[in-house]
Scaffold this motif. Structure first.
Motif, short mmCIF file in Angstrom:
data_model
loop_
_atom_site.label_atom_id
_atom_site.label_comp_id
_atom_site.label_asym_id
_atom_site.label_seq_id
_atom_site.Cartn_x
_atom_site.Cartn_y
_atom_site.Cartn_z
N LYS A 24 0.82 -1.20 0.00
CA LYS A 24 0.00 0.00 0.00
C LYS A 24 0.86 1.26 0.00
CE LYS A 24 -3.63 2.20 2.79
NZ LYS A 24 -4.46 2.04 4.01
N TYR A 25 1.99 1.21 0.73
CA TYR A 25 2.90 2.35 0.81
C TYR A 25 3.46 2.71 -0.57
CZ TYR A 25 7.26 4.85 1.83
OH TYR A 25 8.28 5.76 1.84
N HIS A 26 3.76 1.69 -1.37
CA HIS A 26 4.33 1.94 -2.69
C HIS A 26 3.35 2.63 -3.63
CE1 HIS A 26 7.41 -1.55 -2.03
NE2 HIS A 26 7.74 -0.44 -1.40
N VAL A 27 2.08 2.24 -3.55
CA VAL A 27 1.10 2.89 -4.43
C VAL A 27 0.84 4.32 -3.96
CG1 VAL A 27 -1.07 2.25 -3.28
CG2 VAL A 27 -1.04 2.49 -5.74
N ARG A 32 1.96 10.16 -6.26
CA ARG A 32 2.55 11.50 -6.33
C ARG A 32 3.04 11.83 -7.74
NH1 ARG A 32 5.73 10.37 -0.69
NH2 ARG A 32 3.93 10.59 0.67
N THR A 33 3.27 10.80 -8.57
CA THR A 33 3.65 11.07 -9.96
C THR A 33 2.45 11.63 -10.72
OG1 THR A 33 3.07 8.83 -10.73
CG2 THR A 33 5.31 9.17 -9.92
N HIS A 34 1.23 11.35 -10.25
CA HIS A 34 0.02 11.89 -10.88
C HIS A 34 -0.37 13.24 -10.26
CE1 HIS A 34 -0.58 8.17 -13.04
NE2 HIS A 34 -0.63 7.47 -11.92
N SER A 47 13.96 23.31 -1.58
CA SER A 47 13.66 22.32 -2.62
C SER A 47 12.76 21.23 -2.03
CB SER A 47 14.95 21.69 -3.14
OG SER A 47 15.78 22.67 -3.74
N SER A 48 11.80 20.75 -2.83
CA SER A 48 10.85 19.76 -2.33
C SER A 48 11.00 18.43 -3.07
CB SER A 48 9.42 20.28 -2.46
OG SER A 48 9.14 20.63 -3.80
N PHE A 49 10.63 17.35 -2.38
CA PHE A 49 10.86 16.00 -2.89
C PHE A 49 9.66 15.11 -2.57
CE2 PHE A 49 14.81 18.08 -1.94
CZ PHE A 49 15.60 17.82 -3.05
N THR A 50 9.51 14.05 -3.37
CA THR A 50 8.40 13.13 -3.19
C THR A 50 8.66 12.14 -2.06
OG1 THR A 50 9.32 11.67 -4.88
CG2 THR A 50 7.66 13.26 -5.60
N MET A 51 9.94 11.85 -1.77
CA MET A 51 10.27 10.85 -0.76
C MET A 51 11.24 11.42 0.27
SD MET A 51 10.64 7.53 -3.27
CE MET A 51 10.65 6.35 -1.94
#
Length: 259
Positions: A24-27, A32-34, A47-51
């Protein structure tokens, strides 16, 4: 949250594009790519990051910390994967091979990029001038020629660069580090390209030939530069007066006449 569980397969899938994931964590991260969400921010530059681990890795560019060291020569790196990649320059390991011509590569991405020389594929295009590129990274680097962005700075003298590896190469002019050594005569070099060029002096090998006049060269870059003599191509232009040049170095020298 736009995901659904598939209990039969014990997996989760994205309701937007249908990609499957085991956790579930991976999805959640994939979504966030969407959405474009980047919840982790650098406290220093914003600067901001997804992870989270990406922002922690980015923070090392501010602190200068390089926790991963090469056991052979002592060179240190901010990322473990870069250290492992560097180790292959000592072992000579090239685990990725081209299925067409058999050329081998240390990194998978270089092999994939090389494969496009056979297919001719250039999937990414510049929105400004329409130039096309084999990889998104190459296109983004090209975009900096339009924006003038130079995000990588030398901590010693403040010189800025469009690419990180150019900045790292430049820093060796301050440290005197020459990590690339010739196996024949032990000459050392700041750049791998210069070491490979030097090695040709021992082997006499000139694998790159001009299709027009059959001149041969030790480096592909030298052959392509030579080809401009035949084609008349001048890909480097002065942003001030529009004068064009066959070599970037000549264009930069010309630019100094304006400044």
């Amino acid at each position: 949250m736009s995901y659904k569980s598939n209990t039969e397969r014990g997996s989760y899938f994205c309701a937007v594009c249908g990609s499957f994931f085991t956790r579930k964590y991976h999805v959640t991260i994939h979504m966030r790519t969407h959405t474009g969400e980047k919840p982790y921010s650098c406290e220093i530059c914003g600067s901001s990051f997804t992870m989270k681990h990406h922002v922690l890795r980015h923070m090392l560019t501010h602190t200068g910390e390089k926790p991963y060291a090469c056991e052979v020569c002592g060179s240190s790196f901010t990322q473990k994967q870069n250290m492992l990649k560097h180790m292959q320059t000592h072992t000579g390991e090239k685990q990725y091979s081209c299925e067409v011509c058999g050329s081998s590569f240390i990194e998978k991405q270089n092999m994939v990029k090389h494969m496009q020389t056979h297919t001719g594929e250039k999937a990414c295009s510049c929105e400004v001038c329409g130039s096309s590129f084999t990889t998104k990274q190459s296109m983004l680097q090209h975009m900096r020629t339009h924006t003038g962005e130079k995000p990588y700075s030398c901590e010693v003298c403040g010189s800025s660069f469009t690419r990180n590896h150019h900045m790292l190469q430049h820093k060796r002019t301050h440290t005197g580090e020459k990590p690339y050594s010739c196996e024949v005569c032990d000459s050392s070099f700041t750049k791998r390209q210069n070491m490979l060029r030097h090695m040709q002096a021992h082997t006499g090998n000139r694998p790159y030939s001009c299709e027009v006049c059959d001149s041969s060269f030790t480096l592909r870059q030298s052959m392509l530069r030579h080809m401009q003599i035949h084609t008349g191509e001048k890909p480097y232009s002065c942003e001030i007066c529009g004068s064009s040049f066959s070599r970037k170095q000549h264009m930069l020298q010309h630019m100094q006449t304006h400044t």
